[in-house]
Design an enzyme around this catalytic site. Structure first.
Site, mmCIF file in Angstrom:
data_model
loop_
_atom_site.group_PDB
_atom_site.id
_atom_site.type_symbol
_atom_site.label_atom_id
_atom_site.label_comp_id
_atom_site.label_asym_id
_atom_site.label_seq_id
_atom_site.Cartn_x
_atom_site.Cartn_y
_atom_site.Cartn_z
ATOM 1 N N HIS A 48 84.857 80.367 83.897
ATOM 2 C CA HIS A 48 86.172 79.925 83.434
ATOM 3 C C HIS A 48 87.053 79.494 84.610
ATOM 4 O O HIS A 48 87.599 78.385 84.621
ATOM 5 C CB HIS A 48 86.822 81.059 82.641
ATOM 6 C CG HIS A 48 88.193 80.754 82.128
ATOM 7 N ND1 HIS A 48 88.423 80.325 80.844
ATOM 8 C CD2 HIS A 48 89.412 80.803 82.724
ATOM 9 C CE1 HIS A 48 89.717 80.126 80.670
ATOM 10 N NE2 HIS A 48 90.352 80.412 81.798
ATOM 11 N N GLU A 49 87.169 80.367 85.599
ATOM 12 C CA GLU A 49 88.054 80.047 86.729
ATOM 13 C C GLU A 49 87.510 78.859 87.498
ATOM 14 O O GLU A 49 88.265 77.996 87.936
ATOM 15 C CB GLU A 49 88.236 81.255 87.652
ATOM 16 C CG GLU A 49 88.706 82.544 86.964
ATOM 17 C CD GLU A 49 89.914 82.373 86.069
ATOM 18 O OE1 GLU A 49 90.722 81.453 86.289
ATOM 19 O OE2 GLU A 49 90.062 83.163 85.104
ATOM 20 N N HIS A 76 88.313 75.611 85.769
ATOM 21 C CA HIS A 76 89.713 75.207 85.922
ATOM 22 C C HIS A 76 89.896 74.209 87.067
ATOM 23 O O HIS A 76 90.887 73.498 87.112
ATOM 24 C CB HIS A 76 90.606 76.414 86.197
ATOM 25 C CG HIS A 76 91.199 77.063 84.976
ATOM 26 N ND1 HIS A 76 91.778 76.330 83.954
ATOM 27 C CD2 HIS A 76 91.339 78.370 84.632
ATOM 28 C CE1 HIS A 76 92.246 77.180 83.032
ATOM 29 N NE2 HIS A 76 91.991 78.414 83.409
ATOM 30 N N GLU A 120 100.890 82.162 88.977
ATOM 31 C CA GLU A 120 101.064 81.706 87.607
ATOM 32 C C GLU A 120 101.727 82.817 86.804
ATOM 33 O O GLU A 120 101.320 83.974 86.943
ATOM 34 C CB GLU A 120 99.716 81.362 86.947
ATOM 35 C CG GLU A 120 99.918 80.683 85.597
ATOM 36 C CD GLU A 120 98.608 80.178 84.958
ATOM 37 O OE1 GLU A 120 97.519 80.427 85.513
ATOM 38 O OE2 GLU A 120 98.709 79.542 83.913
ATOM 39 N N GLY A 132 92.734 88.968 83.954
ATOM 40 C CA GLY A 132 91.330 88.947 84.359
ATOM 41 C C GLY A 132 91.113 88.301 85.713
ATOM 42 O O GLY A 132 90.515 88.878 86.621
ATOM 43 N N ALA A 133 91.609 87.071 85.864
ATOM 44 C CA ALA A 133 91.408 86.351 87.115
ATOM 45 C C ALA A 133 92.314 85.132 87.142
ATOM 46 O O ALA A 133 92.925 84.775 86.131
ATOM 47 C CB ALA A 133 89.954 85.903 87.254
ATOM 48 N N GLU A 167 92.836 81.019 88.808
ATOM 49 C CA GLU A 167 92.106 79.850 89.316
ATOM 50 C C GLU A 167 92.754 79.147 90.510
ATOM 51 O O GLU A 167 92.539 77.947 90.692
ATOM 52 C CB GLU A 167 91.965 78.838 88.169
ATOM 53 C CG GLU A 167 93.276 78.136 87.735
ATOM 54 C CD GLU A 167 93.964 78.762 86.540
ATOM 55 O OE1 GLU A 167 93.747 79.962 86.281
ATOM 56 O OE2 GLU A 167 94.737 78.057 85.852
ATOM 57 N N ASN A 168 93.522 79.836 91.353
ATOM 58 C CA ASN A 168 94.147 79.193 92.524
ATOM 59 C C ASN A 168 93.176 78.251 93.219
ATOM 60 O O ASN A 168 92.018 78.596 93.422
ATOM 61 C CB ASN A 168 94.582 80.270 93.512
ATOM 62 C CG ASN A 168 95.230 81.447 92.840
ATOM 63 O OD1 ASN A 168 96.242 81.295 92.185
ATOM 64 N ND2 ASN A 168 94.624 82.617 92.950
ATOM 65 N N GLU A 206 94.079 75.813 79.152
ATOM 66 C CA GLU A 206 93.433 77.062 78.748
ATOM 67 C C GLU A 206 92.481 76.894 77.562
ATOM 68 O O GLU A 206 91.361 77.390 77.578
ATOM 69 C CB GLU A 206 94.473 78.156 78.475
ATOM 70 C CG GLU A 206 95.266 78.586 79.714
ATOM 71 C CD GLU A 206 94.404 79.054 80.881
ATOM 72 O OE1 GLU A 206 93.194 79.295 80.689
ATOM 73 O OE2 GLU A 206 94.937 79.155 82.004
HETATM 74 N N1 TRP Z 1 95.352 81.120 84.384
HETATM 75 C C1 TRP Z 1 94.644 82.369 84.339
HETATM 76 C C2 TRP Z 1 93.363 82.098 83.572
HETATM 77 O O1 TRP Z 1 93.354 81.832 82.428
HETATM 78 C C3 TRP Z 1 95.328 83.487 83.679
HETATM 79 C C4 TRP Z 1 96.661 83.920 84.150
HETATM 80 C C5 TRP Z 1 97.856 83.478 83.773
HETATM 81 C C6 TRP Z 1 96.929 85.026 84.953
HETATM 82 N N2 TRP Z 1 98.864 84.237 84.278
HETATM 83 C C7 TRP Z 1 98.316 85.191 84.994
HETATM 84 C C8 TRP Z 1 96.125 85.888 85.623
HETATM 85 C C9 TRP Z 1 98.901 86.242 85.676
HETATM 86 C C10 TRP Z 1 96.711 86.936 86.324
HETATM 87 C C11 TRP Z 1 98.083 87.112 86.318
HETATM 88 O O2 TRP Z 1 92.318 82.090 84.091
HETATM 89 ZN ZN ZN Z 2 92.306 80.063 82.183
#
Ligand code: TRP
Ligand code: ZN
Length: 849
Positions: free
Chosen positions: A291-292, A295, A122, A255-256, A258-259, A314
């Protein structure tokens, strides 16, 4: 100077959205991993959906071979686009490319961290792995084969067969966009639990870490199980694969992520032990794990049609993690914390050159739009919708959304239509929250005469870049009233303010005390000239904990602002009220800690600027210190008795209850340090048996100018990367302002400084730019120069993090003329020195020309 041959960055517009003429329904990938020559073989099952050329995305790929239905072709490759001109109705497109994960320092696409392979796709990282339609409305199932000389090989979905040393195959049956793809390979060890879903599916839960970190996974696993159970209970959403993997990675931009079935976490946001993580770290881990996980439904099963709809996943997922945290901990404390974050990050953004709507209309680089507005204001918009349709209406609307849109790439219009249908409401005006930027200001005037209490309400949405005029919004205002003895005379009600001016009238025996914006029912700024007497009543008695805290905050802010601009001192009535709260044994310690915390330097600077006063960072710093001293002196000997009462017996437990006591104790220790020069903090540092108490004492000692504590801390923790991030940051954030830049410069020459690791970079550069405002804004401009230099350097390797951290300069128009000149010069230097479209877009927008 910018390369003259770099093409000018393109602006993407929401209005230009068009579906793809040819889509991909299945992706078959095989990886042969190698640090400098990874082979990626992709077989894309393609189907025509309409007339037009197929244009694939690819970035920095060494193309080896392209075939269409088995026949080699030579498509036109123009920079980052590959065009297949006369694609048939259904076909198989195969490509083979070579990439070098070890040279990928941007941490986007496939890269390496401590010898481990991992991905971040992402928003548009997949195109750095292979040729593909890299956009969220193209959803495909995946088969992934991985070959590498490593024991653990992970991808999305379910494992097919066994993971033998050197080879693994994964199948993801749920169609997903590219941004949810993930691959991890390395020497990792799992901590495993099992979970049975409400649909009776057995799920294996794993947290994968580097050997040595196994002792720090328990809390994340526990948070994951509780999140899964909560989502079943509250939203009726169950997990849908036989395995859920979480991996901890040291080098990570955010932070993290959500794959699908394979969440990847910044190790800071997943690893915790009492000795190494603070209570805030624990709370942060709990929230991000939730949160993850959430998702999986709000983001993965239902994804976004295009990146303009980012808040669809989000904002909603942040709202869900806030609800989860409110249920898991104290709802009152959670709400106050959420509002503090919103004001600190989003109000600041909304008031400056980077202001944009929750659903933007255009962007150059999508990574620049993972903002507080999309996330935090996006969550507030969901909260307002829930307040307007009620909790039952909200549940019905959500159920309809999951039913109608499962498997879709959806839009904000789809989301709102579900609520209009399920709740029979017209959300036309409400939708302005998605399209109009800026924080609305609500004016409140009260009149009382002959038994009638009149409230005049006004709204004004300020102009923001590209949006000079605004229409009135639908703003839910929750309020109630107390009598002057503190008894509630009007229970909470919600008025949806929909026009510029409205009047409400109530029959009352006497003029009551208004408790406005209970629960912070809308993300607005309240202009309400309430008397100190009324605020003191609310602070002592309001039934709504947010409004109660807010009354205290308003009293404090008022005093600090007047102290800065008019040189007033702190009155006994205020100090008495704070002392009464501090010693109120019936009040939650966490609440008392929040009530005694003063508005931040940045908050005060923003409020002074909004009030037409040019803020002086040094004066703000000094006044906050004076206020702390005044509170410490007022509490006097009570301080030590109170600290004694906050003692937590037994082994460390990250529970909200114990954490609240430690937080209040830390507040008291900071006050005590104002009057004893560090004696109590020294004792606390020596006695600490957990990182929360240790950090509290450490930062107090740094503020007291203790010269040995940093060395002691380092000797104890030098081998622990996450703890050392705290060490780097604290020394800068808690330095005296005049020493902050020097400390930051010195620490960049420390052998363990590593600009390539975003956590470490943020500790040092963010420690100054966000952690020590008066140090960043010293009048000689050294702070600006230091941060600008570091960002220009980082931009060459990691544009995402450089661009994100450049927001340190978004407030530049707030300050005096000399500082404005210095900050503008730093921004211009960054714009001219930037090589990425990320940093070019950010600096250009901040400069506003
Ligand atoms: N989708 C992720 C979240 O909100 C955040 C995210 C978007 C992200 N781009 C990223 C995390 C690039 C790491 C690197 O949980
Ligand atoms: Zn998110």
């Amino acid at each position: 100077m910018r390369d003259t041959d770099t093409p000018a960055p393109q602006t993407i517009h929401l209005g230009d959205y068009a579906p793809v003429p040819v889509t991909v329904t299945h992706v078959d990938l095989s990886f042969r991993l190698d640090p400098l020559a990874t082979r990626v073989h992709a077989r894309l099952t393609c189907e025509r959906r309409g007339p037009g050329e197929m244009v694939l995305d690819g970035e920095g790929l060494k193309a080896l071979r392209v075939t269409l239905d088995g026949a080699e072709i030579s498509p036109v490759i123009d920079g980052d686009r590959m065009t297949i001109a006369d694609a048939p109705d259904a076909f198989l497109l195969e490509t083979e490319v070579e990439i070098a994960p070890e040279r990928n320092l941007a941490l986007s696409g496939l890269y390496m961290s401590n010898g481990m392979y991992c991905t971040q796709c992402e928003a548009e990282g997949f195109r750095r792995i292979t040729w593909m339609l890299d956009r969220p409305d193209v959803m495909a199932t995946y088969d992934v084969e991985i070959d590498a000389d490593l024991p653990v090989l992970l991808s999305n979905g379910d494992l097919v067969g066994d993971m033998t040393e050197g080879h693994a195959k994964w199948h993801d049956p749920w169609p997903k966009p590219t941004y949810l793809f993930a691959l991890v390979a390395g020497h990792l060890v799992p901590t495993t639990h099992s979970f049975t879903t409400i649909e009776d599916r057995a799920v294996e839960l794993n947290v994968w870490v580097r050997p040595g970190d196994e002792g720090r996974t328990a809390y994340a696993l526990d948070a994951l199980e509780r999140s899964m159970a909560w989502d079943e209970k509250v939203y009726g959403r169950a997990y849908d694969l036989s395995v859920f993997n979480i991996v901890a990675v040291d080098d990570f931009n955010m932070g993290a992520m959500e794959n699908k079935g394979l969440n990847i976490f910044n190790s800071r946001c997943v690893l915790a032990s009492p000795e190494t993580a603070t209570d805030s770290d624990y709370a942060n881990i709990e929230r991000i794990v939730a949160h993850e996980y959430f998702h999986n439904w709000t983001g993965n099963r239902i994804t976004c049609r295009d990146w303009f709809q980012l808040c669809l996943k989000e904002g909603l997922t942040v709202f869900r993690d806030q609800q989860f945290m409110a249920d898991a901990r104290s709802a009152a404390v959670q709400r106050i914390g959420d509002v503090l974050t919103l004001r600190a990050r989003q109000f600041r953004e909304d008031a400056g050159p980077l202001a944009h709507p929750v659903r933007p209309e255009s962007f150059v680089e999508i990574n620049n739009f993972y903002t507080a507005t999309i996330y935090e204001k996006g969550a507030e918009v969901i909260g307002m919708l829930r307040r307007i349709v009620g909790s039952d209406g909200y549940a019905k609307g959500c159920a309809l959304y999951f039913e109608q849109h499962d498997g879709d790439a959806a839009t904000i219009e789809d989301w709102l239509a579900c609520f209009e249908e399920a709740c029979d409401v017209d959300l036309t005006q409400f939708k302005l929250w998605y399209t109009q930027a800026g924080t609305p200001r609500i004016g409140v005037t009260e009149h009382f005469a002959s038994g009638v209490w009149r409230l005049e309400l006004t709204q004004d949405v300020p102009p923001t870049p590209g949006q000079p005029e605004k229409a009135p919004m639908a703003i839910p205002l929750a309020f109630g009233a107390l009598d002057d003895g503190g008894a509630e005379v009007l229970e909470t009600r919600v008025h949806v303010l929909g026009t510029a001016t409205e009047v409400l009238e109530f029959e009352m025996d006497a003029r009551p005390v208004l408790s406005m914006l209970r629960g912070f029912s809308a993300p607005v700024i309240l202009d309400h000239d309430q008397s100190d007497a009324d605020r003191l009543v609310l602070l002592a008695h309001d039934t709504d904990p947010f409004a109660r805290w807010e009354a205290g905050r308003a009293l404090a802010k008022d005093r600090l602002m007047r102290a800065v601009s008019e040189g007033r001192y702190f009155d006994a009535a205020w100090l008495d009220a704070l002392a009464a709260l501090a010693t109120d044994g019936a009040a939650d310690p966490a609440f008392r800690a929040l009530a005694l915390a003063l508005p931040s330097e940045d908050d005060l600077a923003g409020s002074l600027h909004a009030a037409g006063v040019v803020p002086d960072p040094d004066a703000i710093y000094a006044i906050r210190r004076r206020a702390q001293l005044a509170i410490a002196e007022r509490l006097g000997p009570d301080l030590d008795a109170l600290r004694e009462a906050m003692r937590v017996p037994g082994a460390y437990d990250p529970s909200a209850e114990d954490a609240g006591k430690r937080a209040f104790d830390a507040t008291l220790l900071r006050l005590r340090t104002m009057t004893d020069g560090g004696t109590a903090a020294r004792a606390a540092y020596d006695a600490a048996d957990n990182m929360t108490d240790r950090m509290a004492a450490f930062t107090c000692l740094l503020e007291a100018g203790d010269e040995t504590v940093a060395g002691r801390f380092e000797a104890d923790w030098k081998d622990d990367r996450l703890v050392m991030d705290k060490w780097f940051m604290a020394q800068i954030a808690h330095a005296a302002p005049r020493d902050a830049v020097g400390t930051a410069e010195r620490l960049t020459t420390h052998p363990d400084y590593d600009a390539g690791n975003p956590n470490r970079f943020r500790a040092v550069v963010g420690g100054l730019s966000a952690g020590n405002p008066a140090g960043f804004h010293t009048p000689d401009g050294r702070g600006y120069g230091f941060v600008a230099d570091r960002l220009i350097e980082l931009d060459r390797a990691n544009p995402q993090t450089a661009a994100r951290m450049s927001t340190a300069f978004e407030t530049w128009r707030r300050w005096d003329a000399d500082r404005q000149d210095l900050m503008r010069a730093a921004l211009e230097r960054m714009r001219d020195g930037a090589t990425s479209r990320d940093l070019i877009e950010m600096t250009t927008r901040m400069l506003g020309d």
